[in-house]
Motif scaffolding. Structure first.
Motif, PDB file in Angstrom:
ATOM      1  N   TRP A   1      48.881 109.981  90.177  1.00  0.00           N
ATOM      2  CA  TRP A   1      49.733 111.165  90.193  1.00  0.00           C
ATOM      3  C   TRP A   1      49.347 112.173  91.274  1.00  0.00           C
ATOM      4  N   ASP A   2      48.463 111.819  92.185  1.00  0.00           N
ATOM      5  CA  ASP A   2      48.049 112.734  93.259  1.00  0.00           C
ATOM      6  C   ASP A   2      49.222 113.384  94.002  1.00  0.00           C
ATOM      7  N   PRO A   3      50.345 112.674  94.238  1.00  0.00           N
ATOM      8  CA  PRO A   3      51.438 113.304  94.990  1.00  0.00           C
ATOM      9  C   PRO A   3      52.125 114.477  94.280  1.00  0.00           C
ATOM     10  N   VAL A   4      51.952 114.627  92.970  1.00  0.00           N
ATOM     11  CA  VAL A   4      52.634 115.723  92.264  1.00  0.00           C
ATOM     12  C   VAL A   4      51.697 116.871  91.889  1.00  0.00           C
ATOM     13  N   PHE A   5      50.423 116.786  92.282  1.00  0.00           N
ATOM     14  CA  PHE A   5      49.484 117.861  91.924  1.00  0.00           C
ATOM     15  C   PHE A   5      49.037 118.597  93.177  1.00  0.00           C
ATOM     16  N   GLN A   6      49.354 119.908  93.202  1.00  0.00           N
ATOM     17  CA  GLN A   6      48.964 120.779  94.309  1.00  0.00           C
ATOM     18  C   GLN A   6      47.935 121.783  93.793  1.00  0.00           C
ATOM     19  N   PRO A   7      46.679 121.646  94.214  1.00  0.00           N
ATOM     20  CA  PRO A   7      45.633 122.547  93.729  1.00  0.00           C
ATOM     21  C   PRO A   7      45.878 123.998  94.147  1.00  0.00           C
ATOM     22  N   GLU A   8      45.445 124.922  93.299  1.00  0.00           N
ATOM     23  CA  GLU A   8      45.545 126.353  93.604  1.00  0.00           C
ATOM     24  C   GLU A   8      44.880 126.654  94.939  1.00  0.00           C
ATOM     25  N   GLY A   9      45.554 127.487  95.740  1.00  0.00           N
ATOM     26  CA  GLY A   9      44.986 127.898  97.018  1.00  0.00           C
ATOM     27  C   GLY A   9      45.255 126.944  98.168  1.00  0.00           C
ATOM     28  N   PHE A  10      45.991 125.878  97.910  1.00  0.00           N
ATOM     29  CA  PHE A  10      46.291 124.888  98.942  1.00  0.00           C
ATOM     30  C   PHE A  10      47.802 124.690  99.034  1.00  0.00           C
ATOM     31  N   ASP A  11      48.264 124.297 100.226  1.00  0.00           N
ATOM     32  CA  ASP A  11      49.692 124.020 100.383  1.00  0.00           C
ATOM     33  C   ASP A  11      49.952 122.525 100.476  1.00  0.00           C
ATOM     34  N   GLN A  12      48.942 121.716 100.175  1.00  0.00           N
ATOM     35  CA  GLN A  12      49.073 120.265 100.160  1.00  0.00           C
ATOM     36  C   GLN A  12      48.787 119.739  98.751  1.00  0.00           C
ATOM     37  N   THR A  13      49.407 118.615  98.445  1.00  0.00           N
ATOM     38  CA  THR A  13      49.066 117.922  97.197  1.00  0.00           C
ATOM     39  C   THR A  13      47.774 117.150  97.426  1.00  0.00           C
ATOM     40  N   TYR A  14      47.172 116.683  96.343  1.00  0.00           N
ATOM     41  CA  TYR A  14      45.996 115.818  96.480  1.00  0.00           C
ATOM     42  C   TYR A  14      46.293 114.660  97.434  1.00  0.00           C
ATOM     43  N   ALA A  15      47.482 114.073  97.317  1.00  0.00           N
ATOM     44  CA  ALA A  15      47.836 112.912  98.134  1.00  0.00           C
ATOM     45  C   ALA A  15      47.923 113.251  99.620  1.00  0.00           C
ATOM     46  N   GLU A  16      48.305 114.471  99.950  1.00  0.00           N
ATOM     47  CA  GLU A  16      48.448 114.879 101.347  1.00  0.00           C
ATOM     48  C   GLU A  16      47.131 115.290 101.984  1.00  0.00           C
ATOM     49  N   MET A  17      46.161 115.643 101.162  1.00  0.00           N
ATOM     50  CA  MET A  17      44.891 116.158 101.668  1.00  0.00           C
ATOM     51  C   MET A  17      44.027 115.067 102.290  1.00  0.00           C
ATOM     52  N   PRO A  18      43.283 115.429 103.340  1.00  0.00           N
ATOM     53  CA  PRO A  18      42.258 114.498 103.815  1.00  0.00           C
ATOM     54  C   PRO A  18      41.235 114.278 102.680  1.00  0.00           C
ATOM     55  N   LYS A  19      40.724 113.069 102.581  1.00  0.00           N
ATOM     56  CA  LYS A  19      39.792 112.742 101.488  1.00  0.00           C
ATOM     57  C   LYS A  19      38.560 113.636 101.491  1.00  0.00           C
ATOM     58  N   ASP A  20      38.080 114.007 102.689  1.00  0.00           N
ATOM     59  CA  ASP A  20      36.876 114.834 102.729  1.00  0.00           C
ATOM     60  C   ASP A  20      37.126 116.235 102.166  1.00  0.00           C
ATOM     61  N   ILE A  21      38.359 116.696 102.196  1.00  0.00           N
ATOM     62  CA  ILE A  21      38.695 117.984 101.565  1.00  0.00           C
ATOM     63  C   ILE A  21      38.864 117.786 100.056  1.00  0.00           C
ATOM     64  N   LYS A  22      39.669 116.804  99.674  1.00  0.00           N
ATOM     65  CA  LYS A  22      39.894 116.551  98.249  1.00  0.00           C
ATOM     66  C   LYS A  22      38.565 116.342  97.522  1.00  0.00           C
ATOM     67  N   ASN A  23      37.658 115.626  98.151  1.00  0.00           N
ATOM     68  CA  ASN A  23      36.385 115.300  97.502  1.00  0.00           C
ATOM     69  C   ASN A  23      35.421 116.479  97.412  1.00  0.00           C
ATOM     70  N   THR A  24      35.860 117.660  97.830  1.00  0.00           N
ATOM     71  CA  THR A  24      35.030 118.856  97.642  1.00  0.00           C
ATOM     72  C   THR A  24      35.686 119.873  96.703  1.00  0.00           C
ATOM     73  N   ILE A  25      36.900 119.562  96.218  1.00  0.00           N
ATOM     74  CA  ILE A  25      37.586 120.519  95.340  1.00  0.00           C
ATOM     75  C   ILE A  25      38.155 119.870  94.085  1.00  0.00           C
ATOM     76  N   SER A  26      38.151 118.560  94.027  1.00  0.00           N
ATOM     77  CA  SER A  26      38.850 117.876  92.942  1.00  0.00           C
ATOM     78  C   SER A  26      38.136 118.006  91.602  1.00  0.00           C
ATOM     79  N   HIS A  27      38.874 117.731  90.560  1.00  0.00           N
ATOM     80  CA  HIS A  27      38.353 117.691  89.198  1.00  0.00           C
ATOM     81  C   HIS A  27      37.225 116.661  89.090  1.00  0.00           C
ATOM     82  N   ARG A  28      37.386 115.537  89.758  1.00  0.00           N
ATOM     83  CA  ARG A  28      36.357 114.482  89.737  1.00  0.00           C
ATOM     84  C   ARG A  28      35.082 114.984  90.418  1.00  0.00           C
TER      85      ARG A  28
END
Length: 188
Positions: free
Chosen positions: A148-175
């Motif tokens: 479901w990464d394409p439908v979740f846009q974290p607070e403070g970002f204008d990209q969804t998890y799916a749109e984010m570079p992995k190195d960014i996602k891997n510093t803010i994600s729930h995991r």
């Protein structure tokens, strides 16, 4: 902590190569993560209950220390549902259906919740670590290969998890947030 050549080794019980890659990336300097796919029954309950039960069963099967994970996508308008059942909702209704579930609600906010359970091995009680990332449920954007990464846009970002570079996602994600707590547990 041990030197690099003495890094702790841990089994992540998963068959999901995307989750494995994220966990290995987050832990790369601390713990060597290997994976083992174990067919476990689909459990019901809270995310904590599910993660703990899965981890205890997995430790019994592999006869050693392991971690398991339960990931949720929770809609605030629906009091946290679909929660731990997101996999089944996503498979049943797709990404567009997840958005349609919120039609009629003004509140499109939600949160991603990751519950990691660590068990030392058979006969031990699992220890639970949770991470939460708040955000919004949005129309699908980005690659569709990771749940479901394409439908979740974290607070403070204008990209969804799916749109984010992995190195960014891997510093803010729930995991990441749950694994940081697990990492701190090992470093104590």
């Amino acid at each position: 902590m041990a030197t690099t050549s003495e890094k702790k080794k841990l089994v992540f019980v998963t068959g999901n190569k995307n989750k494995l890659a994220e966990v290995q990336s987050i832990f790369k300097d601390v713990i060597d993560i290997d994976s083992h796919k174990v067919d476990l029954p689909e459990l019901q309950g809270t995310s904590q209950d599910i993660a703990a039960q899965k981890c205890k069963m997995a430790a019994d099967i592999i006869q050693g220390p392991c971690i398991t994970e339960d990931t949720c996508l929770c809609f605030n308008a629906m009091n946290g549902l679909p929660g731990p059942y997101i996999k089944w909702f996503h498979e049943s209704v797709g990404l567009d259906g997840l958005n349609k579930m919120l039609v009629g609600f003004d509140d499109k906010s939600g949160y991603a919740l990751c519950t990691i359970a660590y068990c030392e091995g058979p006969g031990h009680e699992p220890v639970i670590f949770e991470g939460i990332t708040k955000g919004n449920i949005v129309p699908a954007r980005g690659p569709t290969y990771f749940g479901w990464d394409p439908v979740f846009q974290p607070e403070g970002f204008d990209q969804t998890y799916a749109e984010m570079p992995k190195d960014i996602k891997n510093t803010i994600s729930h995991r990441f947030r749950a694994l940081e707590k697990l990492k701190a547990y090992f470093l104590d």
